[in-house]
Design a protein around this motif. Structure first.
Motif, PDB file in Angstrom:
ATOM      1  N   ILE A 220      -4.556 -35.046  -2.671  1.00 23.75           N
ATOM      2  CA  ILE A 220      -5.584 -34.256  -1.989  1.00 23.75           C
ATOM      3  C   ILE A 220      -5.106 -33.965  -0.559  1.00 23.75           C
ATOM      4  N   GLY A 221      -5.321 -32.767  -0.111  1.00 23.15           N
ATOM      5  CA  GLY A 221      -4.912 -32.394   1.239  1.00 23.15           C
ATOM      6  C   GLY A 221      -5.747 -33.098   2.310  1.00 23.15           C
ATOM      7  N   LYS A 222      -5.327 -32.923   3.555  1.00 23.38           N
ATOM      8  CA  LYS A 222      -6.029 -33.569   4.671  1.00 23.38           C
ATOM      9  C   LYS A 222      -6.298 -32.532   5.754  1.00 23.38           C
ATOM     10  N   ALA A 223      -7.418 -32.719   6.451  1.00 23.60           N
ATOM     11  CA  ALA A 223      -7.790 -31.822   7.540  1.00 23.60           C
ATOM     12  C   ALA A 223      -8.363 -32.647   8.681  1.00 23.60           C
ATOM     13  N   ALA A 224      -7.600 -32.782   9.761  1.00 23.09           N
ATOM     14  CA  ALA A 224      -8.061 -33.540  10.933  1.00 23.09           C
ATOM     15  C   ALA A 224      -8.724 -32.585  11.913  1.00 23.09           C
ATOM     16  N   LEU A 225     -10.005 -32.755  12.136  1.00 18.21           N
ATOM     17  CA  LEU A 225     -10.761 -31.904  13.056  1.00 18.21           C
ATOM     18  C   LEU A 225     -11.049 -32.612  14.381  1.00 18.21           C
ATOM     19  N   VAL A 226     -10.510 -33.803  14.561  1.00 15.51           N
ATOM     20  CA  VAL A 226     -10.810 -34.557  15.783  1.00 15.51           C
ATOM     21  C   VAL A 226      -9.504 -34.944  16.476  1.00 15.51           C
ATOM     22  N   LYS A 227      -9.619 -35.161  17.762  1.00 15.98           N
ATOM     23  CA  LYS A 227      -8.520 -35.752  18.538  1.00 15.98           C
ATOM     24  C   LYS A 227      -9.120 -36.483  19.728  1.00 15.98           C
ATOM     25  N   ALA A 228      -8.426 -37.506  20.151  1.00 17.56           N
ATOM     26  CA  ALA A 228      -8.922 -38.305  21.270  1.00 17.56           C
ATOM     27  C   ALA A 228      -9.020 -37.442  22.529  1.00 17.56           C
ATOM     28  N   THR A 229     -10.127 -37.580  23.245  1.00 18.30           N
ATOM     29  CA  THR A 229     -10.327 -36.821  24.477  1.00 18.30           C
ATOM     30  C   THR A 229      -9.321 -37.271  25.534  1.00 18.30           C
ATOM     31  N   ALA A 230      -8.649 -36.311  26.151  1.00 16.69           N
ATOM     32  CA  ALA A 230      -7.687 -36.644  27.210  1.00 16.69           C
ATOM     33  C   ALA A 230      -8.435 -37.158  28.439  1.00 16.69           C
ATOM     34  N   ILE A 231      -7.970 -38.262  28.987  1.00 20.10           N
ATOM     35  CA  ILE A 231      -8.615 -38.859  30.159  1.00 20.10           C
ATOM     36  C   ILE A 231      -7.944 -38.300  31.415  1.00 20.10           C
ATOM     37  N   THR A 232      -8.535 -37.237  31.915  1.00 17.36           N
ATOM     38  CA  THR A 232      -8.043 -36.578  33.121  1.00 17.36           C
ATOM     39  C   THR A 232      -9.200 -36.450  34.110  1.00 17.36           C
TER      40      THR A 232
END
Length: 796
Positions: free
Chosen positions: A337-349
């Motif tokens: 089954i394929g994968k779809a990542a819709l999230v990423k860690a927020t950059a701390i700037t």
């Protein structure tokens, strides 16, 4: 609703920021208005810390805003104050968020004189609070889903940022809660939960099954990564304790998300009329939820999902048995089954807070302050070099003229009256205070020197006493005395003290040279201070040489001497111009810091100094060449003048005394200038040494406070240690073992979990109601078996 994991907050001890920061501001910024503004900002910073850390925080965005605003302010203030153990020493004390570090040799509480440590702990609390706010959202609404995803990603980014920076920020072993292994795992968990929220959103919006399957499969991967992170052998002793009850949740969610992926992929297979694949996937999903129900039912409920899969499988089997007769493939043969990542860690700037305004916006960063300090030294060296060159040339000129008895020889053609130049020099000495003034300055120097030596020695003694105490305690407690040795910490201060001592020693040598020069010319200076009649009587008379008064050589000499006087006057004006040059380098340094992130102080300073003083340097050299040329002419003219004079012993004696009087005047002026500069030097050095003493006092006080805190912790630790070795107790003295029916207390969890339909999970946290019978404990998960099972799931 699904179970979501949130993290508890760290607790901090109260810290008074006002006193040390205000002290630094007072010492660094003498301007009254500027100083008052910065002190008010310091008080606001202290209030902000109390609001962020000094009270319980609600699980609300407004509380998170306060925490993030304090973190932003710490980031903004870090480059503007010299926070360190040996400069501006502020000790921050924080407790382990999970409060169990000591069971594995870690520290439940850690105190460090490090702003980086404070920033790390505040950011941890920001991440923890974000996870709590996310877990409180209503996931049945779009607003709740969006908020939860946002805060989980923020928490993931913050934990990840701590993982990357904590070791460099602390320069020592951190507490277990902020160790790279722990926060790295927390970051993965938060990212997995954010992805799960997107899965729930897609399900709620009834998106295509292919999309939902990919989202679920990616979520399963994220949970599997978080679970595996806990299982690394080198990390296990440190973090397994923290995650002993989170591990089952991670494993369960890994399986649940895989089951959801298989369920939605089976619906896609059905649409494509792949009925055998549909059944295979539903069977695999059934196995997954059965595993969760049998092993982790205590933590998560899969009844609804299990019923849904069961109904779909029954219907699929029935249709295939009676209608399609499609072959059911093995799970291992199914397409991935394929994968779809819709999230990423927020950059701390920074700034992270939408409402952030820098309390110290007008304050210049320390990098700029340090560059300004070095620039000021370079400027002072340039000015001193140019002014010193001119003064040396003037002294040389005066010395040459005094050796030739000029201009007194031209004024003394009568042979019996005092030359006008000598009269003016005597009057100038009397107006400046004469012998009494210069002797008073000489008497003051030893007192000023003694005062500075006492301040320096007292400062170094403070360091020595504290270092001795630290060494004794280190010898007594050995490895338990785990703080930076005072000897290492005080090296910069001792080097600075050594420099001050060297400066004082050189000053003493310079004072001695001035004193010897005064003794050499004291008699003639005293003669110049006497009334004119006594001065006239003290100067030998000689035969008149009036025949030279109208000679051409006398006129030429007077003209040349007038030109030399003009050169010296021009130098006085040039010196004033050089000292008056001003240029604000702070704007150049600030621009460089903003553009490049660093300041090339030497290049910028040398460029500006060349631009500001290049022309003056050329004018100084021109003045020197002009003087050299004129002195050559004066010496040639004087030789001719000397041949024309009637030479006898009386004339020679008179000329010798006049030379000594002229030289005494020049020496008086130079000695007075040197003594006044010496007095100013000692007074300025006193202020610098008092600041050095305050710095030593502050760090010694901070070290004593840290020492008392560490002693208290050691005493408590020693008190908890067994006073005797373990020994075997006779069997008849032991209590009988409880029967299988006896209840055992549930283990305490270290995380907070939100779950609407899971009373048992919440009961494990809160404990059973008063008077209620505690249920028998659930069988702990077999992590080895779980790994093998997960490996099989991943293969599928």
């Amino acid at each position: 609703m699904a179970t979501f994991i949130s993290v508890p907050l760290k607790k901090s001890s109260e810290v008074d920021l006002v006193k040390p920061l205000s002290k630094f501001v007072t010492a660094t910024y003498p301007a009254a208005e500027e100083q008052a503004d910065y002190i008010r900002s310091v008080e606001e910073l202290n209030k902000l810390r109390k609001s962020a850390l000094g009270r319980p925080l609600d699980k609300h965005e407004s509380s998170l805003e306060i925490l993030l605003r304090y973190y932003d302010q710490l980031c903004a203030v870090e480059p503007k104050f010299p926070f360190s153990e040996n400069q501006l020493c502020l000790t921050f004390t924080w407790k382990d968020a999970f409060d169990k570090g000591s069971l594995f040799g870690g520290s439940v509480k850690l105190a460090l004189a490090s702003l980086g440590y404070e920033k790390t702990c505040v950011l941890f609390n920001g991440a923890a609070l974000a996870s709590q706010i996310a877990s409180e959202q209503n996931l049945d609404s779009d607003e709740g889903l969006k908020a939860a995803a946002k805060y989980y990603q923020l928490a993931s980014g913050a934990f990840g940022h701590i993982k990357d920076t904590v070791l460099s920020a602390l320069n020592r072993e951190p507490t277990m809660d902020i160790s790279p292994e722990t926060v790295g795992t927390l970051s993965l968990i938060m990212l997995a939960q954010a992805q799960e929220v997107f899965f729930l959103k897609a399900t709620s919006d009834k998106m295509k099954d292919a999309i939902i399957a990919k989202l679920a499969n990616q979520t399963a991967d994220f949970y599997g990564d978080a679970f595996k992170q806990c299982q690394y052998k080198e990390n296990l002793p440190k973090v397994l304790f923290l995650f002993q009850e989170v591990l089952p949740v991670l494993a369960a969610k890994h399986c649940i998300m895989q089951a959801n992926a298989e369920l939605h992929q089976s619906l896609l297979a059905k649409q494509k009329k792949r009925f055998g694949e549909e059944i295979a996937r539903l069977q695999h999903a059934t196995e997954l939820v059965k595993t969760v129900a049998s092993r982790y039912d205590e933590y998560v409920s899969v009844k609804d999902l299990s019923d849904k899969i069961s109904r779909a499988l029954t219907a699929a089997k029935k249709d295939n048995d009676f209608i399609y007769h499609d072959r059911v493939p093995e799970v291992k043969d199914l397409e991935h089954i394929g994968k779809a990542a819709l999230v990423k860690a927020t950059a701390i700037t920074p700034p992270l807070s939408a409402k952030f305004t820098d309390l110290f916006e007008k304050m210049v960063p320390m990098a700029v302050q340090q560059s300004m300090s070095v620039y000021s030294q370079r400027k002072a060296e340039t000015v001193n070099r140019l002014v010193g060159t001119m003064r040396e040339a003037t002294n040389l000129c005066n010395g040459v003229l005094a050796s030739l008895n000029l201009p007194a020889a031209l004024e003394d053609l009568s042979g019996d009256s005092i030359p006008q130049s000598i009269v003016e020099k005597a009057r100038a000495i009397v107006q400046q205070g004469g012998l009494q003034s210069i002797e008073q300055l000489i008497r003051d120097l030893p007192e000023l020197l003694t005062r500075n030596r006492e301040i320096l020695e007292e400062s170094l003694k403070m360091l020595g006493d504290e270092e001795s105490t630290d060494s004794e305690l280190r010898s007594k407690f050995s490895q338990r005395w785990n703080r930076t040795p005072s000897g290492d910490l005080y090296k910069p201060l001792r080097a600075e003290g050594g420099n001050f001592r060297s400066v004082l020693d050189k000053a003493v040598q310079a004072d001695q040279v001035v004193r010897e020069r005064y003794n050499t010319h004291c008699e003639m200076i005293a003669l110049l201070c006497k009334p004119e009649a006594e001065l006239t009587a003290a100067i030998p008379s000689a035969n008149p040489v009036k025949t030279l008064q109208g000679s051409e050589v006398v006129s030429v000499l007077r003209s040349q001497l007038a030109q030399l006087e003009e050169v010296k006057k021009e130098r006085e004006g040039l010196e004033a111009e050089i000292k008056g040059v001003a240029f604000d380098m702070s704007s150049s340094f600030l621009t460089a810091l903003a553009q490049d992130g660093a300041i090339n102080e030497e290049a910028l300073s040398m460029s500006q100094l060349d631009q500001s003083y290049g022309n003056y340097s050329q004018r100084v050299q021109a003045s020197l060449r002009s003087q050299e040329e004129l002195l050559g002419k004066v010496q040639a003219s004087h030789q001719e003048f000397s041949k024309l004079k009637q030479s006898n012993s009386e004339a020679n004696d008179r000329e010798e005394v006049l030379k000594k009087l002229a030289s005494a005047h020049d020496s008086y002026v130079e000695i007075t200038s040197n003594l006044r500069e010496g007095t100013k030097f000692y007074n300025d050095l006193t202020e610098i040494l008092l600041k050095f003493q305050n710095k030593c006092s502050d760090i010694v006080f901070a070290r004593k406070t840290e020492r008392d805190e560490l002693l208290k912790d050691l005493q408590q630790s020693i008190a908890r240690e067994p006073s005797a070795p373990s020994f075997n107790v006779p069997a008849y003295q032991t209590n009988p073992a409880p029967t299988a029916a006896d209840p055992n207390p549930a283990p305490r969890t270290v995380f907070v979990s939100s779950q609407s339909s899971m009373g048992r999970w919440e009961d494990r946290i809160r404990g059973p109601p008063a008077g209620a019978r505690t249920p028998p404990p659930a069988k702990p998960p077999n992590h080895c078996a779980l790994q093998s099972f997960l490996a099989g799931c991943d293969t599928a």
